[in-house]
Design a protein around this motif. Structure first.
Motif, PDB file in Angstrom:
ATOM      1  N   ALA A 146       0.824  -1.207   0.000  1.00  0.00           N
ATOM      2  CA  ALA A 146       0.000   0.000   0.000  1.00  0.00           C
ATOM      3  C   ALA A 146       0.859   1.258   0.000  1.00  0.00           C
ATOM      4  O   ALA A 146       0.557   2.245  -0.685  1.00  0.00           O
ATOM      5  CB  ALA A 146      -0.932  -0.001   1.208  1.00  0.00           C
ATOM      6  N   VAL A 172       1.102   4.435  -2.695  1.00  0.00           N
ATOM      7  CA  VAL A 172       0.950   5.850  -2.338  1.00  0.00           C
ATOM      8  C   VAL A 172       2.126   6.663  -2.856  1.00  0.00           C
ATOM      9  O   VAL A 172       1.949   7.745  -3.442  1.00  0.00           O
ATOM     10  CB  VAL A 172       0.825   6.007  -0.811  1.00  0.00           C
ATOM     11  CG1 VAL A 172       0.879   7.476  -0.416  1.00  0.00           C
ATOM     12  CG2 VAL A 172      -0.458   5.372  -0.313  1.00  0.00           C
ATOM     13  N   SER A 203       1.906   7.073  -6.583  1.00  0.00           N
ATOM     14  CA  SER A 203       0.858   8.017  -6.953  1.00  0.00           C
ATOM     15  C   SER A 203       1.280   9.454  -6.702  1.00  0.00           C
ATOM     16  O   SER A 203       1.089  10.340  -7.552  1.00  0.00           O
ATOM     17  CB  SER A 203      -0.408   7.705  -6.160  1.00  0.00           C
ATOM     18  OG  SER A 203      -1.412   8.654  -6.407  1.00  0.00           O
ATOM     19  N   TRP A 214      -2.981   8.481   4.676  1.00  0.00           N
ATOM     20  CA  TRP A 214      -4.312   8.051   5.075  1.00  0.00           C
ATOM     21  C   TRP A 214      -4.595   6.618   4.631  1.00  0.00           C
ATOM     22  O   TRP A 214      -5.267   5.867   5.339  1.00  0.00           O
ATOM     23  CB  TRP A 214      -5.375   8.972   4.468  1.00  0.00           C
ATOM     24  CG  TRP A 214      -5.300  10.406   4.902  1.00  0.00           C
ATOM     25  CD1 TRP A 214      -5.019  11.495   4.131  1.00  0.00           C
ATOM     26  CD2 TRP A 214      -5.524  10.914   6.226  1.00  0.00           C
ATOM     27  NE1 TRP A 214      -5.034  12.654   4.861  1.00  0.00           N
ATOM     28  CE2 TRP A 214      -5.345  12.322   6.176  1.00  0.00           C
ATOM     29  CE3 TRP A 214      -5.838  10.331   7.446  1.00  0.00           C
ATOM     30  CZ2 TRP A 214      -5.484  13.138   7.277  1.00  0.00           C
ATOM     31  CZ3 TRP A 214      -5.983  11.158   8.550  1.00  0.00           C
ATOM     32  CH2 TRP A 214      -5.810  12.534   8.474  1.00  0.00           C
ATOM     33  N   GLU A 215      -4.066   6.252   3.478  1.00  0.00           N
ATOM     34  CA  GLU A 215      -4.367   4.955   2.890  1.00  0.00           C
ATOM     35  C   GLU A 215      -3.870   3.771   3.725  1.00  0.00           C
ATOM     36  O   GLU A 215      -4.364   2.649   3.555  1.00  0.00           O
ATOM     37  CB  GLU A 215      -3.784   4.856   1.477  1.00  0.00           C
ATOM     38  CG  GLU A 215      -4.432   5.771   0.447  1.00  0.00           C
ATOM     39  CD  GLU A 215      -3.816   7.160   0.458  1.00  0.00           C
ATOM     40  OE1 GLU A 215      -4.018   7.899  -0.512  1.00  0.00           O
ATOM     41  OE2 GLU A 215      -3.118   7.511   1.434  1.00  0.00           O
ATOM     42  N   ILE A 216      -2.878   4.007   4.583  1.00  0.00           N
ATOM     43  CA  ILE A 216      -2.300   2.884   5.336  1.00  0.00           C
ATOM     44  C   ILE A 216      -2.563   2.971   6.831  1.00  0.00           C
ATOM     45  O   ILE A 216      -2.074   2.144   7.596  1.00  0.00           O
ATOM     46  CB  ILE A 216      -0.774   2.773   5.093  1.00  0.00           C
ATOM     47  CG1 ILE A 216      -0.040   3.960   5.735  1.00  0.00           C
ATOM     48  CG2 ILE A 216      -0.454   2.632   3.612  1.00  0.00           C
ATOM     49  CD1 ILE A 216       1.447   3.778   5.795  1.00  0.00           C
TER      50      ILE A 216
END
Length: 337
Positions: free
Chosen positions: A142, A146, A149, A202-204
């Motif tokens: 993940a 990120v 991206s 935030w994603e992790i």
């Protein structure tokens, strides 16, 4: 017989000498499982019992297990009917009361491998570590997504090429510029210059929380294992102390035998006739021949053939004091077996 192993009468003296004779036969014929086990483990165990602390050092458990197995080897030896008869005095004075903590031995056996808690024995610890590894792989995947991206965005916020991944307080963070930190995630730290902010994306966050919970669970399992082991070994402290006291009698007998062997000594005949009759006796504290100097033995008796005393005559430095000291030391030796 008293704890200090000093005979109070002729019968006790005979028992002490019988123990020396038995341990001599046993040690020279390799019958007894004599080891160099350090009985100081008993003191360590006693200290932990008094302090109430949880034992978290694997080497302490290894030492205690070695000591318990040492007790078991003696127990097994004396549990043999033939040995009970052949070494009757050793068995009566020490072997009869030896106690083996079989449950504690079973619990400690295989509990540690390579100085760490055995994962093959404690499968729950192995399972949670497998979950931690799986979580770490998920987290890394993940995090790479990120970073990729953010790195391809028109207005990049990354402070370092590749994201500059750091672990801060157990949280995986990337290095970003202060201007974009709020849009990326949770701030955990800053660089000394303030030009770089370490942010957990935030994603992790959720995956990171799961990882922290797994780490907490791992520590909980480890402490549970150590508490269970500590409770077990502390429960054996009384029997351990008793066994050490019993084996000290055997160790003392073995020490006497080795001393006698080194001095070419013999086990005397002890009786109640009030007679001292020694042949070629030598001072027990003077070592053997050294160079051209040889210990000279002598014959002496008191109470024999109606003699009630001993008169010593001779020139100065002729050996009168040595004879008197030898008599006195031999009397003490008889009391100590």
């Amino acid at each position: 017989m008293n704890r200090l192993q000093t005979a109070q009468n002729v019968d006790e003296s005979k028992i002490l000498y019988a123990m020396v004779n038995e341990i001599g036969h046993a040690s020279t014929s390799n019958l007894l499982p004599l080891t160099s086990n350090d009985l100081s483990s008993s003191t360590i165990l006693s200290n932990y019992r008094k302090s109430g602390q949880v034992i978290t050092e694997p080497h302490v458990y290894d030492s205690i297990l070695s000591l318990l197995l040492h007790f078991k080897s003696w127990f097994d030896f004396f549990n043999d009917e033939g040995n009970k008869n052949s070494y009757a005095n050793l068995y009566r004075e020490a072997g009869h009361d030896l106690y083996v903590e079989h449950d504690v031995i079973d619990l400690l056996s295989g509990s540690f491998e390579g100085g760490e808690i055995s994962r093959s024995k404690y499968v729950d610890l192995k399972a949670v570590e497998a979950k931690i590894e799986a979580n770490a792989r998920k987290l890394k995947g993940a995090l790479d997504g990120v970073v990729k991206s953010l790195g391809s965005a028109k207005d990049t916020v990354l402070a370092e090429r590749g994201g500059g991944i750091n672990v801060i307080n157990g949280r995986y963070c990337i290095s970003v510029l202060p201007s974009g930190m709020r849009n990326v995630g949770i701030v955990h730290s800053r660089s000394r210059t303030g030009n770089t902010v370490y942010v957990e994306p935030w994603e992790i966050v959720e995956t990171g929380n799961e990882g922290r919970e797994l780490e907490v669970e791992k520590e909980r399992i480890i402490m549970r294992i150590y508490r269970d082991l500590t409770t077990a070994v502390i429960s054996s402290s009384s029997s351990t102390s008793m066994n050490v006291s019993l084996l000290s009698k055997i160790d003392a007998a073995l020490g006497k035998f080795r001393y006698m062997d080194a001095r070419d000594g013999i086990i005397p005949t002890v009786g109640t006739d009030g007679v001292v009759d020694v042949k070629d006796c030598k001072h027990p504290l003077i070592k053997g021949a050294r160079g051209n100097h040889v210990r000279i033995g002598g014959n002496a008796d008191a109470g024999c053939k109606g003699n009630v005393g001993l008169v010593l005559t001779g020139p100065n430095a002729g050996g009168k004091t040595v004879v008197m000291k030898t008599f006195g030391l031999l009397a003490l030796c008889v009391r100590d077996g």
